[in-house]
Design an enzyme around this catalytic site. Structure first.
Site, PDB file in Angstrom:
ATOM      1  N   GLU A 177       0.819  -1.208   0.000  1.00 10.22           N
ATOM      2  CA  GLU A 177       0.000   0.000   0.000  1.00 10.22           C
ATOM      3  C   GLU A 177       0.859   1.267   0.000  1.00 10.22           C
ATOM      4  O   GLU A 177       0.552   2.245  -0.671  1.00 10.22           O
ATOM      5  CB  GLU A 177      -0.902  -0.009   1.222  1.00 10.22           C
ATOM      6  CG  GLU A 177      -1.797   1.195   1.311  1.00 10.22           C
ATOM      7  CD  GLU A 177      -2.582   1.148   2.599  1.00 10.22           C
ATOM      8  OE1 GLU A 177      -1.998   1.476   3.639  1.00 10.22           O
ATOM      9  OE2 GLU A 177      -3.754   0.762   2.560  1.00 10.22           O
ATOM     10  N   ASP A 216      -6.324  -3.478  -2.248  1.00  6.46           N
ATOM     11  CA  ASP A 216      -6.418  -2.023  -2.392  1.00  6.46           C
ATOM     12  C   ASP A 216      -5.149  -1.464  -3.000  1.00  6.46           C
ATOM     13  O   ASP A 216      -5.177  -0.603  -3.887  1.00  6.46           O
ATOM     14  CB  ASP A 216      -6.744  -1.359  -1.052  1.00  6.46           C
ATOM     15  CG  ASP A 216      -5.677  -1.565   0.005  1.00  6.46           C
ATOM     16  OD1 ASP A 216      -4.994  -2.614  -0.011  1.00  6.46           O
ATOM     17  OD2 ASP A 216      -5.529  -0.683   0.878  1.00  6.46           O
TER      18      ASP A 216
END
Length: 387
Positions: free
Chosen positions: A69, A130
């Protein structure tokens, strides 16, 4: 079955991140700075957290961990700042160290650092969807904005891999993004563990536009459905359970979290607030999440944790939450709450090395100052780009 270590460790590193971060010199929403927020803050972020080789190092207990991330957010900020040198360095490190040299064949491992034997490398090879979405999206936007087809090709191949390994057909919901490739199916064919904050609608809409495949638009539509249905009282949870017979349930998988909204869910409001006014689903999503704006206005700060059904609150969140909440409050027309967050950031600047708060502030203040925006279809708009 693969142990779902990504989901449990992921929550722990949120908690670790917020204990540490450097104050950005400009307050989100302030009109005083002469340069844009990202132009002013990105070099300092890179100096604080990015190594020369392109690895983004979080300062969580001095463990020197890297999360996929962090790589994905840094790539986005480098593109917004028109910093192609750092963009390429970040991309190469991510590809070579997290994806075994090929983003089209291997999803990035979500956790990298010092292993038990003292060697440096992948600690957990599971993916974080994500991060994968943001990397694919940013590559596609970089290919368009910098007019460089290899970025576009890499973005498309990564998106195809995401669809293959991280998207599942959930009965009654449709194609849905699992938080990672492994470990999030609780009962095969019946129950799954999901994360609403992994679903920025502008990113999904842009991927649907780019990939030109019906499944991606169906995924965007199902994601809006998930965001709305998982927040029945207007409060988004960090994690939720979806049962094909019972619908959305409070996640009691980890007693530490108990289905609350906190360090993950703050991004759900951030992504919603940054949607273009004409973006599909924006009005419905803002209506659904409006109770959070009222809570922030009442308490003068976003809650650190809030139970999505009982609305029990556990203290105010860190200053980075205020920065993240600003686009959402502006979109809700909550001017008093917005002003209160500006004042809070002045009174309580971001902490010296809080990596996650820095990311939230770069997103929030950059959008507030129009350093970047999204079209109704989710494409990135940047002031330096000349068509």
């Amino acid at each position: 079955m693969h142990k779902p270590s990504h989901s449990l460790l992921h929550r722990r590193h949120w908690l670790q991140w917020v204990g540490a971060s450097a104050a950005l010199s400009a307050v989100p929403g302030s009109q005083a700075a002469s340069s844009t927020a990202v132009e002013a803050s990105w070099p300092r972020f890179a100096q604080q957290f990015m190594q020369a080789d392109g690895r983004v190092v979080s300062d969580d207990g001095k463990l020197s961990l890297t999360y996929s991330e962090g790589q994905s957010y840094a790539l986005f900020f480098a593109l917004v700042a028109n910093d192609r040198r750092r963009f390429d360095t970040l991309l190469h490190w991510t590809r070579d160290n997290l994806s075994q040299g090929d983003l089209g064949q291997h999803l990035p491992a979500w956790l990298w650092g010092r292993q038990d034997d003292g060697a440096w490398g992948v600690i957990d090879s599971n993916s974080a969807s994500d991060a994968d979405l943001w990397i694919a999206y940013t590559l596609l936007q970089a290919g368009r904005l910098w007019r460089y087809r290899p970025y576009t090709a890499q973005g498309r191949t990564l998106a195809a891999l995401i669809w293959q390994k991280e998207v599942a057909q959930l009965p009654g919901l449709g194609p849905s993004l699992l938080p990672g490739a492994q470990g999030f199916v609780q009962q095969p064919g019946q129950r799954w563990r999901l994360n609403p904050s992994y679903l920025p609608l502008q990113v999904l809409q842009a991927l649907a536009l780019e990939m030109q495949e019906p499944g991606w638009q169906q995924l965007a539509d199902a994601s809006l459905d998930l965001l709305v249905r998982s927040a029945p009282a207007g409060i988004s949870p960090d994690w939720t359970l979806y049962d094909s017979q019972l619908g959305f349930l409070t996640d009691e998988t980890d007693t530490e979290a108990q289905g609350r909204g906190g360090y993950n869910a703050i991004r759900t409001y951030l992504w919603a607030g940054m949607l273009h006014p004409q973006a599909p689903g924006r009005a419905q999503l803002l209506r659904t999440l409006a109770p959070m704006a009222a809570i922030v206005e009442r308490d003068q700060a976003p809650p650190e944790y809030i139970h999505p059904r009982t609305l029990e609150i556990s203290g105010p969140g860190p200053s980075g939450f205020s920065a993240a909440m600003m686009p959402f409050l502006q979109a809700q027309g909550a001017s008093r709450a917005l002003d209160a967050q500006r004042q809070r950031l002045q009174a309580q600047p971001l902490r010296p090395t809080a990596y996650y708060e820095q990311c939230l502030a770069l997103f929030g203040q950059g959008w507030m100052r129009k350093d970047y925006a999204f079209t109704p279809q989710g494409q990135l708009q940047l002031p330096w780009y000349k068509a």
